[in-house]
Design an enzyme around this catalytic site. Structure first.
Site, short mmCIF file in Angstrom:
data_model
loop_
_atom_site.label_atom_id
_atom_site.label_comp_id
_atom_site.label_asym_id
_atom_site.label_seq_id
_atom_site.Cartn_x
_atom_site.Cartn_y
_atom_site.Cartn_z
N HIS A 33 34.52 -146.44 -30.83
CA HIS A 33 35.18 -147.09 -30.65
C HIS A 33 35.76 -147.50 -29.36
O HIS A 33 36.97 -147.94 -29.64
CB HIS A 33 36.56 -146.30 -31.60
N ALA A 120 26.04 -144.83 -44.81
CA ALA A 120 25.88 -143.57 -44.01
C ALA A 120 26.59 -143.20 -42.78
O ALA A 120 26.50 -143.23 -42.22
CB ALA A 120 24.78 -142.81 -44.09
N ASP A 169 26.72 -152.18 -32.71
CA ASP A 169 25.49 -152.66 -33.95
C ASP A 169 24.68 -153.65 -34.04
O ASP A 169 23.44 -153.30 -33.88
CB ASP A 169 26.03 -152.10 -35.93
C1 GLA Z 1 31.66 -149.65 -37.13
C2 GLA Z 1 31.30 -151.11 -35.91
C3 GLA Z 1 31.36 -150.66 -34.97
C4 GLA Z 1 32.22 -149.75 -33.74
C5 GLA Z 1 31.91 -148.84 -35.14
C6 GLA Z 1 32.75 -147.24 -33.77
O1 GLA Z 1 30.28 -148.76 -36.72
O2 GLA Z 1 30.56 -151.28 -37.10
O3 GLA Z 1 31.36 -152.33 -34.14
O4 GLA Z 1 33.26 -149.91 -33.83
O5 GLA Z 1 32.82 -148.75 -36.14
O6 GLA Z 1 32.67 -146.88 -32.66
#
Ligand code: GLA
Length: 383
Positions: A33, A120, A169
């Site tokens: 986060h 998941a 991601d």
């Molecule tokens: C999800 C979001 C990411 C990131 C994470 C928490 O996976 O897609 O961008 O904010 O939560 O770290």
């Protein structure tokens, strides 16, 4: 995924000689986060991929078949792009943002298959966005940098799917490398591939097998709370743009001025950025114990201050930490279910997997899927 067999499957449904692209899911080792706060993250790509075979058509339509869902979806590129609350939104979203960039797509037949576990928290959606993004681009013979495609994937998710995610991601799905995790500065998008000590350490992912519904609404709420924090902190630190610009000691001097909840959210993000930086230093100094301790502290902060953990995640982390050879255990990804990531001594990993699986099942009646994961290659064309 065997490329030749996958092409055979494609030819069973469509005509043409397709090209084949794939993109992996990810697990985040630390820095949770923080991405949408301009901070630091340290994910690695995992050996689960979404694969797309693609052949251009000339009719401005996308024919998208999912092998997992046994479904064929047609999308008219000339019609108004609309979200359907469906897996195909991620592909439609990519097509939409590419066209908005001025890339006019001819249409395509696409076959998609994925072994990234869905729901998941291992970024099956980023894997689908990045693999289908590369596939769509190939139909115009186009190329974009990995960074640009990752940003477009994030845009598709923010603007089309309606999930306000950060860049982590998509970025790791594009840039992953075997045996390396990726340290990313989410403001500048500068990154460093850091080798993981593969011999004596294993990365073990344990799936809670639950996904609580409040996930995405709470996610957007956390973002808003962080922005509120920045707004208030600016009174004392006028130069700041994001929580990334505030150090822990600066924060501690003025934290009493923030409402309780906002204070907790900010404390998590600011301390997590420091932990992420410290963890890289620890890894580079060969201090893997320290890395594990920072992972533990990350989980505790996500549980107590950011409040994005849940009973199942906490339990899975607790039983993991209890095992011999477990150096660190924490939730990974957005939270409210999904997976934990564990740093485990190689020679203890078999016992770890059995013991954690058993203890979790005894407590919850759920059978955790447990994966021993190696850092894997990012999105690419399969040749
Ligand atoms: C999800 C979001 C990411 C990131 C994470 C928490 O996976 O897609 O961008 O904010 O939560 O770290």
């Amino acid at each position: 995924m065997d490329r030749k067999q996958f092409i055979k499957k494609f030819e069973h449904h469509f005509s043409g000689e397709p090209r084949v692209f794939c993109a992996p899911g990810r697990v985040n080792l630390i820095g949770e986060h923080t991405d949408y706060n301009d901070g630091y993250v340290f994910p690695m790509a995992i050996g689960f991929y979404t694969t797309v075979a693609v052949f251009p058509t000339r009719d401005r339509k996308l024919y998208i078949r999912s092998e997992n869902m046994h479904e064929l979806i047609a999308i008219d590129l000339d019609a108004n792009a609309e979200k359907r609350h469906h897996w195909s939104d991620y592909v439609a979203g990519m097509a939409h943002v590419l066209e908005k960039e001025g890339i006019r797509l001819p249409g395509a037949s696409m076959l998609i298959e994925s072994d990234v576990p869905v729901g998941a928290g291992l970024s099956s959606s980023a894997a689908l966005e990045m693999s289908s993004g590369l596939a769509l681009l190939s139909t115009v013979g186009g190329e974009l940098t990995g960074e640009k495609l990752a940003l477009l994937g994030q845009k598709a998710e923010n603007q089309f799917v309606g999930m306000n995610c950060g860049i982590m991601d998509q970025f790791i799905s594009m840039h992953g490398k075997e045996n390396h995790a990726l340290f990313l500065d989410c403001r500048t998008l500068d990154y460093e591939l850091v080798p993981l000590p593969a011999e004596n350490i294993r990365i073990v992912i344990c799936n809670t097998m639950v996904k609580h519904e409040l996930g995405s609404s709470e996610y957007n709420k956390r973002r808003a709370e962080c922005e509120k924090g920045v707004e208030i902190l600016r009174a004392d630190y006028p130069g700041i743009r994001a929580l990334r610009d505030v150090s822990l000691s600066q924060f501690q001097k003025v934290q009493h001025k923030l409402p309780d909840v906002v204070q907790k959210r900010c404390r998590h993000v600011i301390s997590e950025d420091e932990r992420a930086l410290e963890s890289i230093a620890a890894l580079q100094a060969g201090d893997i114990e320290k890395f594990g301790q920072l992972m533990n502290a990350s989980h505790d902060s996500l549980r107590d201050d950011y409040e994005v953990s849940c009973l199942e995640l906490d339990l899975l982390v607790e039983v993991a930490r209890y095992q011999e050879g477990c150096l660190g255990a924490r939730m990974t990804g957005g939270g409210f279910g999904g997976c934990t990531v564990n740093l485990v001594a190689s020679d203890k990993v078999d016992v770890f997997v059995d013991a954690v699986g058993e203890a979790y099942q005894r407590a919850t009646n759920l059978k955790s899927d447990i994966y021993i994961s190696v850092p894997s290659r990012g999105a690419h064309e399969m040749r």
